[in-house]
Design an enzyme around this catalytic site. Structure first.
Site, mmCIF file in Angstrom:
data_model
loop_
_atom_site.group_PDB
_atom_site.id
_atom_site.type_symbol
_atom_site.label_atom_id
_atom_site.label_comp_id
_atom_site.label_asym_id
_atom_site.label_seq_id
_atom_site.Cartn_x
_atom_site.Cartn_y
_atom_site.Cartn_z
ATOM 1 N N GLU A 37 0.822 -1.041 -0.168
ATOM 2 C CA GLU A 37 0.021 0.095 0.106
ATOM 3 C C GLU A 37 0.947 1.392 -0.066
ATOM 4 O OE1 GLU A 37 -2.391 3.212 0.389
ATOM 5 O OE2 GLU A 37 -2.949 1.259 -0.370
ATOM 6 N N HIS A 459 -16.096 8.844 -6.760
ATOM 7 C CA HIS A 459 -16.559 7.688 -7.092
ATOM 8 C C HIS A 459 -16.004 7.472 -8.616
ATOM 9 C CE1 HIS A 459 -20.473 8.224 -4.766
ATOM 10 N NE2 HIS A 459 -19.377 8.185 -3.918
#
Length: 522
Positions: A37, A459
């Site tokens: 990550e 989004h």
């Protein structure tokens, strides 16, 4: 040569999807799993308290900017992306929304076999720990806590009552049988605390000896052996290393990060790669294409009695949260919401209201009847600016390219104004309209306000779409066309953007991906 480490699976991206995959795949003690990550570890104290987390969110974001948006007065629009373990589930507003049945059934029509609503509902149910109990549409005992609002503000109740006056149905469960209507949202929370995938999935899995988790680690490129992905070159502050995968490399870096890494690795449109000096290794024209996002619009009013967010005013509510996990500190400032269809040309519910009882800075003294366009036709792209992985990508959502979309947002403003004339909102008390302002009345004036003001709803999706057409990047099993050992499991695979918030659908995609990889259902 950088040092080499060997695993069965290498997962790139520790966001909402990556944490799911790391947990599910490492359940088998016979396999070795690496999760990398780019951002830092999840900090429960800073991010877990819903209201307080708003203060620390900015430090866990990486902010890009779009290229000039030709349909938005040539504005460059900020594009914040989560940069922390748990991804969006660690920094979002926690709204738990799936999207309508039709949003998934049309995926099947677009070539995503096995991804219709009846196919994916078991994954939604399986991931939930729903406080309302088990039903046809909800499950219990899963890693994701889902609960109703624990802070039902006076403004939220007034908004719902106003929507009912306007003819909308009262809806207590947007993720039940019907999404249309007005009501309080459900949130990804457990006992008044944020339910991040970093907590629900990754934390219980981290003690496993076969799972290695590396934060603050950025993937530079995918290692290819012929037409097979065999690993990833990674960079940390102490230098580079190569992580080899004997079974699969799984990309969960999101709608921006996943296509960017593919392009840097020579996987994408061959002509575009040649133009910036990257040797094409797999000509996939659809990589980075089909970018979709939901634009949102602030509609601001001054309330007669604004909510105070001073330290003194919040002291007692904070103690209430510590003692009972109730009250204002469980709120992400979203008061209530509604889903509706404002255009006859829209296939699905096309507008979502997420009204805020205190506007985002610098509008603390305002309430925001925030409208979001959720049935989008516009398609954009993400491209590389250069072959240098240190350079930001070129992000072009192509906002409002479809004329219908501007019309929906104009109607959303008119609907919001009509709401303020209802008995419910008159009794609540609104002094005046702050934005767009009472002087903005005509369709053209409102359209200009929309183009000048819209921002991202966070989004992005669709940049490595699933399907069998020439622009598809992955098949229905999420395997990359033309390559072995490479799979994608994040919002980038959505053939079309669902009409609602994307965190829950992204977790669902990862859950189904785990079953596909392990050869279980799916």
């Amino acid at each position: 040569m950088p040092p080499v480490t060997q695993y069965d699976y290498v997962i790139v991206g520790g966001g909402s999807a990556g944490c799911v995959l790391a947990s599910r795949l490492s359940e088998d003690p016979a396999v070795e799993v690496l999760l990398i990550e780019r951002g830092a570890r999840y900090k429960r104290l800073a991010l877990g308290i819903p209201l307080l987390g708003k203060k620390f969110m900015a430090s866990r974001l990486r902010t890009y900017e779009t290229c000039e948006q030709v349909n938005c007065h040539s504005r460059r629009i900020r594009q914040p992306v989560a940069s922390t373990m748990g991804g969006g589930s660690s920094v979002n507003a926690m709204m738990y929304v799936r999207g309508e049945r039709r949003a998934y059934d049309r995926w099947v029509e677009q070539g995503a076999r096995g991804w219709g609503f009846d196919d994916i509902l078991p994954y939604f149910r399986g991931m939930e720990d729903f406080e309302g109990g088990e039903s046809r549409y909800h499950g219990v005992g899963g890693p994701v806590g889902v609960c109703g609002s624990r802070y039902k503000s006076r403004f939220g109740q007034a908004f719902i009552d106003a929507c009912v006056e306007m003819g909308l149905r009262r809806n207590d469960d947007f993720t039940g049988a019907e999404q249309l209507g007005a009501g309080f949202y459900q949130y990804t929370q457990s006992d008044g605390e944020r339910s991040s995938t970093a907590l629900g999935y990754l934390k219980p899995a981290e003690p496993r000896r076969n799972l290695e988790v590396r934060s603050k680690t950025e993937a530079q490129r995918i290692i290819l052996d012929g037409q097979r992905a065999v690993g990833v070159v990674c960079r940390r502050s102490d230098g580079e290393f190569s992580a080899h995968a004997s079974r699969e490399v799984i990309l969960c870096a999101g709608a921006f990060g996943t296509p960017r890494l593919m392009l840097l690795s020579g996987i994408g449109p061959a002509d575009e790669l040649h133009a910036i000096g990257i040797e094409p290794r797999c000509d996939l024209p659809g990589v980075g294409k089909g970018l979709q996002d939901h634009p949102r619009l602030p509609i601001l009013y001054e309330p007669a009695e604004p909510v105070s967010l001073t330290v003194a005013a919040l002291a007692v509510p904070f103690l209430q949260w510590c003692w009972s996990r109730q009250g204002i500190f469980t709120s992400p400032m979203i008061a209530a919401g509604a889903f509706m269809k404002l255009s006859e040309a829209s296939e699905l519910a096309d507008c979502q209201f997420s009204v805020q009882w205190a506007g985002s800075p610098p509008f603390r003294a305002a309430v925001d009847l925030q409208a979001c366009l959720i049935d989008v036709e516009s398609r954009g792209s993400i491209r590389l600016a250069s072959a240098d992985p240190r350079h930001d990508p070129i992000i072009d959502p192509n906002y409002l390219a479809a004329p219908r979309e501007v019309g929906v947002m104009v109607e959303a403003v008119r609907f919001a104004r009509a709401l303020t004339r209802t008995r419910a909102l008159r009794e609540f008390g609104l002094k005046r309209e702050l934005a767009p302002g009472p002087a903005v009345q005509s369709d053209s004036e409102l359209a200009s306000y929309v183009k000048q003001t819209i921002e991202t709803a966070f989004h992005p999706a669709g940049t490595c779409a699933m399907g069998e057409n020439p622009q598809a990047v992955v098949d229905s099993r999420l395997s990359v066309h033309g390559l072995d050992g490479l799979r994608i499991a994040d919002a980038s695979v959505m053939p079309s953007l669902v009409n609602g918030n994307t965190n829950a659908p992204t977790i669902m995609i990862a859950e189904k991906a785990a079953d596909l990889i392990l050869g279980l259902r799916g």
